[in-house]
Design an enzyme around this catalytic site. Structure first.
Site, short mmCIF file in Angstrom:
data_model
loop_
_atom_site.label_atom_id
_atom_site.label_comp_id
_atom_site.label_asym_id
_atom_site.label_seq_id
_atom_site.Cartn_x
_atom_site.Cartn_y
_atom_site.Cartn_z
N HIS A 12 1.00 -1.32 0.22
CA HIS A 12 0.12 -0.20 0.00
C HIS A 12 0.71 1.40 0.03
O HIS A 12 0.60 1.99 -0.62
CB HIS A 12 -1.20 0.25 1.36
CG HIS A 12 -1.89 -1.05 1.49
ND1 HIS A 12 -3.00 -1.28 0.55
CD2 HIS A 12 -2.12 -2.05 2.08
CE1 HIS A 12 -3.68 -2.39 1.10
NE2 HIS A 12 -2.93 -2.82 1.80
N LYS A 13 1.90 1.72 1.09
CA LYS A 13 2.88 2.01 0.31
C LYS A 13 3.42 2.56 -0.78
O LYS A 13 3.77 3.52 -1.05
CB LYS A 13 4.14 2.03 1.61
CG LYS A 13 4.01 2.51 3.25
CD LYS A 13 5.07 1.59 4.30
CE LYS A 13 4.37 1.80 5.67
NZ LYS A 13 5.52 2.24 6.89
N ASP A 69 8.56 5.22 8.31
CA ASP A 69 8.12 4.98 9.56
C ASP A 69 7.15 6.06 9.73
O ASP A 69 6.99 6.60 9.77
CB ASP A 69 8.65 4.90 10.74
CG ASP A 69 7.88 3.34 11.10
OD1 ASP A 69 7.87 2.68 10.91
OD2 ASP A 69 8.44 3.89 12.86
N THR A 70 5.48 5.15 9.96
CA THR A 70 4.57 6.06 10.21
C THR A 70 3.52 5.05 11.74
O THR A 70 3.99 4.76 11.92
CB THR A 70 3.64 5.73 9.05
OG1 THR A 70 4.18 6.06 7.88
CG2 THR A 70 1.76 6.61 8.76
N GLY A 150 -4.33 -0.99 6.13
CA GLY A 150 -4.66 0.45 7.95
C GLY A 150 -5.69 1.05 8.95
O GLY A 150 -6.92 0.55 8.58
N TYR A 151 -5.25 2.38 9.25
CA TYR A 151 -6.63 2.44 9.86
C TYR A 151 -6.95 3.57 9.38
O TYR A 151 -8.41 4.19 9.79
CB TYR A 151 -5.34 3.50 11.30
CG TYR A 151 -4.93 2.89 12.30
CD1 TYR A 151 -5.58 2.35 13.43
CD2 TYR A 151 -3.11 2.25 12.11
CE1 TYR A 151 -4.75 1.32 14.19
CE2 TYR A 151 -2.53 1.60 12.84
CZ TYR A 151 -3.77 1.44 14.17
OH TYR A 151 -2.57 0.47 14.78
N LYS A 172 -7.33 11.54 -0.98
CA LYS A 172 -5.96 11.27 0.02
C LYS A 172 -5.25 11.36 0.05
O LYS A 172 -5.01 12.10 1.42
CB LYS A 172 -5.80 9.81 0.45
CG LYS A 172 -5.13 9.08 1.21
CD LYS A 172 -4.81 7.81 2.24
CE LYS A 172 -3.61 8.07 2.69
NZ LYS A 172 -3.95 5.93 3.28
P1 ITT Z 1 7.07 -1.14 6.65
O1 ITT Z 1 7.95 -1.28 7.85
O2 ITT Z 1 7.26 -2.53 5.19
O3 ITT Z 1 7.64 0.15 5.85
P2 ITT Z 1 4.40 -1.71 8.05
O4 ITT Z 1 3.79 -1.60 7.76
O5 ITT Z 1 5.33 -2.54 8.63
O6 ITT Z 1 5.54 -1.43 6.83
P3 ITT Z 1 4.83 1.05 9.72
O7 ITT Z 1 6.48 0.40 10.63
O8 ITT Z 1 5.21 1.90 9.18
O9 ITT Z 1 4.53 0.14 7.85
O10 ITT Z 1 3.86 0.11 10.13
C1 ITT Z 1 2.88 1.37 10.36
C2 ITT Z 1 1.59 0.98 10.28
O11 ITT Z 1 0.24 2.34 10.99
C3 ITT Z 1 0.42 0.78 9.14
O12 ITT Z 1 0.97 -1.25 9.60
C4 ITT Z 1 -1.07 0.57 9.20
O13 ITT Z 1 -1.65 -0.11 9.86
C5 ITT Z 1 -0.47 2.60 9.89
N1 ITT Z 1 -0.60 3.05 8.75
C6 ITT Z 1 0.79 3.48 8.06
N2 ITT Z 1 0.41 4.66 7.59
C7 ITT Z 1 -1.11 3.94 7.23
C8 ITT Z 1 -2.72 5.50 6.59
O14 ITT Z 1 -1.92 6.20 5.18
N3 ITT Z 1 -3.08 5.16 6.73
C9 ITT Z 1 -3.82 3.87 7.64
N4 ITT Z 1 -2.72 3.71 8.58
C10 ITT Z 1 -1.60 3.57 8.21
#
Ligand code: ITT
Length: 195
Positions: A12-13, A69-70, A150-151, A172
């Protein structure tokens, strides 16, 4: 065209970042680069985890790369789930279970204020640089929409009347934390390219 590796396993990212890059750079996801590892995220801040992900891939490939990281930071939960957003619901983690836990913890709380915060770490020519993007909004009580990840189904960004999951990607992107951080990265890269 400059090639950059995006150190993520989250498709998705990749789709969101590609939509912002708009073919200005040649983006390789880990999958595209033939790298199959689960990068650790052991630290208590988004900044440290973003750095770690970029460093692991830079060491492995010796190529310029970036990671992000988000976290979803909810005011009345003292900033949680924050850096733990991906693994909020523990062992049986999934987007579904993470949202269930978030809604349970928020209960009937009146203050539903939250923000998504993205930290990008770029490693270019061996030097590290961070870029941040924030999107403020509120958490609604029930899921709405099926888009995104995600959320997204419970997050309504400030200035909108629907959730991220009710928006096509281009909408978005009008609000997105990730897009804001990416624009800073792109501006930096384009100025560097001009050097
Ligand atoms: P990578 O570490 O491989 O990049 P990850 O999914 O583990 O992928 P993160 O550690 O950044 O990524 O986790 C952030 C989580 O926060 C992610 O799994 C989603 O549940 C949520 N998240 C991040 N960005 C989001 C978005 O734009 N909209 C909704 N939820 C989001």
């Amino acid at each position: 065209m400059k090639t950059l590796i995006f150190a993520t396993n989250n498709d998705h990212k990749v789709a969101e970042i590609k939509s912002v890059l708009n073919n200005r750079f040649n983006l390789l996801s880990l999958k595209d680069a033939g790298i199959n590892i689960d990068i650790p995220e052991p630290y208590p801040t988004l900044e440290e985890n973003a750095r770690e992900k970029a460093r692991v891939i830079n060491r492995l490939t010796d190529e310029d790369c970036f990671s992000e990281d988000t976290g979803l930071e909810v005011t009345s939960l003292n900033g949680e789930p924050g850096v733990k957003s991906a693994r909020y619901s523990g062992e049986n983690r999934s987007f579904e279970n993470n949202i269930d836990k978030l809604l349970l913890n928020l209960g009937h709380q009146k203050n539903r204020e939250a923000q998504f915060r993205t930290v990008i770490c770029l490693i270019r020519k061996g030097k590290e640089k961070l870029f941040e993007g924030v999107c403020k909004g509120t958490i609604i009580a029930e899921r709405k929409g099926n888009a995104g990840f995600g959320y997204d189904p419970v997050f309504v960004p400030e200035g909108a009347e629907k959730t991220f999951a009710e928006m096509p990607l281009n909408e978005k992107n009008l609000f997105s934390h990730r897009k804001k951080a990416m624009e800073k990265l792109i501006t930096f890269l384009l100025s560097e390219e001009a050097d």
